[in-house]
Design a protein around this motif. Structure first.
Motif, PDB file in Angstrom:
ATOM      1  N   UNK A   1       0.813  -1.217   0.000  1.00 19.16           N
ATOM      2  CA  UNK A   1       0.000   0.000   0.000  1.00 19.16           C
ATOM      3  C   UNK A   1       0.846   1.266   0.000  1.00 19.16           C
ATOM      4  N   UNK A   2       1.949   1.257   0.736  1.00 27.45           N
ATOM      5  CA  UNK A   2       2.830   2.428   0.827  1.00 27.45           C
ATOM      6  C   UNK A   2       4.241   2.017   0.435  1.00 27.45           C
ATOM      7  N   UNK A   3       4.680   2.445  -0.741  1.00 28.09           N
ATOM      8  CA  UNK A   3       6.022   2.161  -1.240  1.00 28.09           C
ATOM      9  C   UNK A   3       6.606   3.461  -1.791  1.00 28.09           C
ATOM     10  N   UNK A   4       7.810   3.806  -1.321  1.00 30.09           N
ATOM     11  CA  UNK A   4       8.468   5.036  -1.755  1.00 30.09           C
ATOM     12  C   UNK A   4       9.807   4.714  -2.408  1.00 30.09           C
ATOM     13  N   UNK A   5      10.162   5.515  -3.408  1.00 31.76           N
ATOM     14  CA  UNK A   5      11.479   5.410  -4.010  1.00 31.76           C
ATOM     15  C   UNK A   5      12.279   6.659  -3.661  1.00 31.76           C
ATOM     16  N   UNK A   6      13.529   6.454  -3.260  1.00 34.92           N
ATOM     17  CA  UNK A   6      14.428   7.546  -2.892  1.00 34.92           C
ATOM     18  C   UNK A   6      15.643   7.522  -3.812  1.00 34.92           C
ATOM     19  N   UNK A   7      16.088   8.720  -4.207  1.00 36.04           N
ATOM     20  CA  UNK A   7      17.269   8.847  -5.054  1.00 36.04           C
ATOM     21  C   UNK A   7      18.091  10.037  -4.576  1.00 36.04           C
ATOM     22  N   UNK A   8      19.345   9.810  -4.251  1.00 39.64           N
ATOM     23  CA  UNK A   8      20.228  10.867  -3.775  1.00 39.64           C
ATOM     24  C   UNK A   8      20.838  11.588  -4.969  1.00 39.64           C
ATOM     25  N   UNK A   9      20.885  12.925  -5.005  1.00 40.96           N
ATOM     26  CA  UNK A   9      20.431  13.844  -3.953  1.00 40.96           C
ATOM     27  C   UNK A   9      19.059  14.466  -4.234  1.00 40.96           C
ATOM     28  N   UNK A  10      18.288  13.880  -5.129  1.00 41.63           N
ATOM     29  CA  UNK A  10      17.052  14.544  -5.566  1.00 41.63           C
ATOM     30  C   UNK A  10      15.820  14.029  -4.816  1.00 41.63           C
ATOM     31  N   UNK A  11      15.266  12.895  -5.216  1.00 36.48           N
ATOM     32  CA  UNK A  11      14.060  12.382  -4.566  1.00 36.48           C
ATOM     33  C   UNK A  11      14.431  11.868  -3.171  1.00 36.48           C
ATOM     34  N   UNK A  12      14.670  12.791  -2.288  1.00 36.25           N
ATOM     35  CA  UNK A  12      15.333  12.421  -1.032  1.00 36.25           C
ATOM     36  C   UNK A  12      14.426  12.402   0.182  1.00 36.25           C
ATOM     37  N   UNK A  13      13.215  12.947   0.098  1.00 41.33           N
ATOM     38  CA  UNK A  13      12.342  12.973   1.279  1.00 41.33           C
ATOM     39  C   UNK A  13      10.931  12.534   0.911  1.00 41.33           C
ATOM     40  N   UNK A  14      10.380  11.636   1.723  1.00 38.00           N
ATOM     41  CA  UNK A  14       9.042  11.111   1.511  1.00 38.00           C
ATOM     42  C   UNK A  14       8.383  10.909   2.876  1.00 38.00           C
TER      43      UNK A  14
END
Length: 236
Positions: free
Chosen positions: A39-52
């Motif tokens: 239900x809740x899945x986040x993708x993080x990418x340094x240094x951009x998509x960094x906060x969720x």
């Protein structure tokens, strides 16, 4: 007759007391809406998509918990995310439950409910921190300090599971990571939560496991490699 009546009362108390205890524990913290797998899945990418972030809501709508995660250091007026990847659980409304740092200062709200113990703040005793070394292939399976971690608190069993993690060097112009040799560059986080009436602590309950030790504690720049060959437990 009086003796028989007394025995009946005694037997009734034996059967009733456990249910009373369960009832007390279930009312200490409000029930939550569960977060199902996927239900809740986040993708993080340094240094951009960094906060969720996401919320964990209570059924009575009186309390909402906010789970916020940051890949790489990030500071705000409320909280400083200081390690490779860190998650923070807090109350959206001011938390009435507080602790005292010492007698010189007034009681203040918990700043991270994932911290363990009544006097813990931020990154201290916080398994919501995921370091580069703890997510290496040799350490990813280490219980409660690898890629899957469980947190029991406030009637909640919260699970954070990291997938598809990638590593790399820090950016040369990143002043907040200049002391680190390597960092996490990408990851996927899955969040699940369910009701747990046995979780009574206002902050995360301690786990029976100890964190894997650093292999090179004196290295400069900082080397977060961990020795995960032996799973350490409290008392060993």
């Amino acid at each position: 007759m009086r003796t028989l009546t007394s025995r009946i009362i005694l037997v009734a108390m034996i059967f009733l007391l456990p249910s009373i205890a369960v009832s007390d524990s279930s009312t200490k913290w409000p029930s939550i809406y569960p977060i199902a797998p996927g239900e809740v899945i986040f993708h993080f990418s340094y240094p951009f998509e960094s906060r969720r972030g996401t919320t964990v809501r209570t059924v009575d709508e009186k309390v909402s918990y906010l789970l916020e995660c940051s890949l790489g250091p990030y500071g705000s007026l409320e909280y400083n995310y200081s390690l490779d990847f860190e998650c923070r659980l807090s109350t959206q409304q001011p938390d009435k439950i507080t602790y005292k740092y010492n007698n010189e200062f007034p009681a203040i709200p918990y700043d991270n409910l994932l911290s363990t113990g009544p006097h813990s703040k931020g990154e201290w005793n916080n398994r919501g921190n995921f370091s580069w070394g703890e997510l290496q292939p040799t350490c990813a399976r280490y219980p409660e300090y690898g890629r899957i971690r469980h947190f029991k608190l406030r009637g909640i069993d919260l699970t954070l599971e990291i997938k598809d993690v990638k590593f790399g060097p820090r950016l040369k112009n990143d002043p907040l990571l200049t002391y680190r040799k390597n960092t996490i560059t990408e990851l996927t986080l899955e969040v699940t939560a369910r009701q747990d009436l046995s979780a009574l602590s206002p902050t995360a309950e301690p786990t029976k496991y100890l964190a894997p030790p650093l292999m090179y504690p004196q290295a400069r720049p900082y080397d977060d490699s961990r020795n995960c060959d032996t799973v350490l437990t409290r008392g060993e």
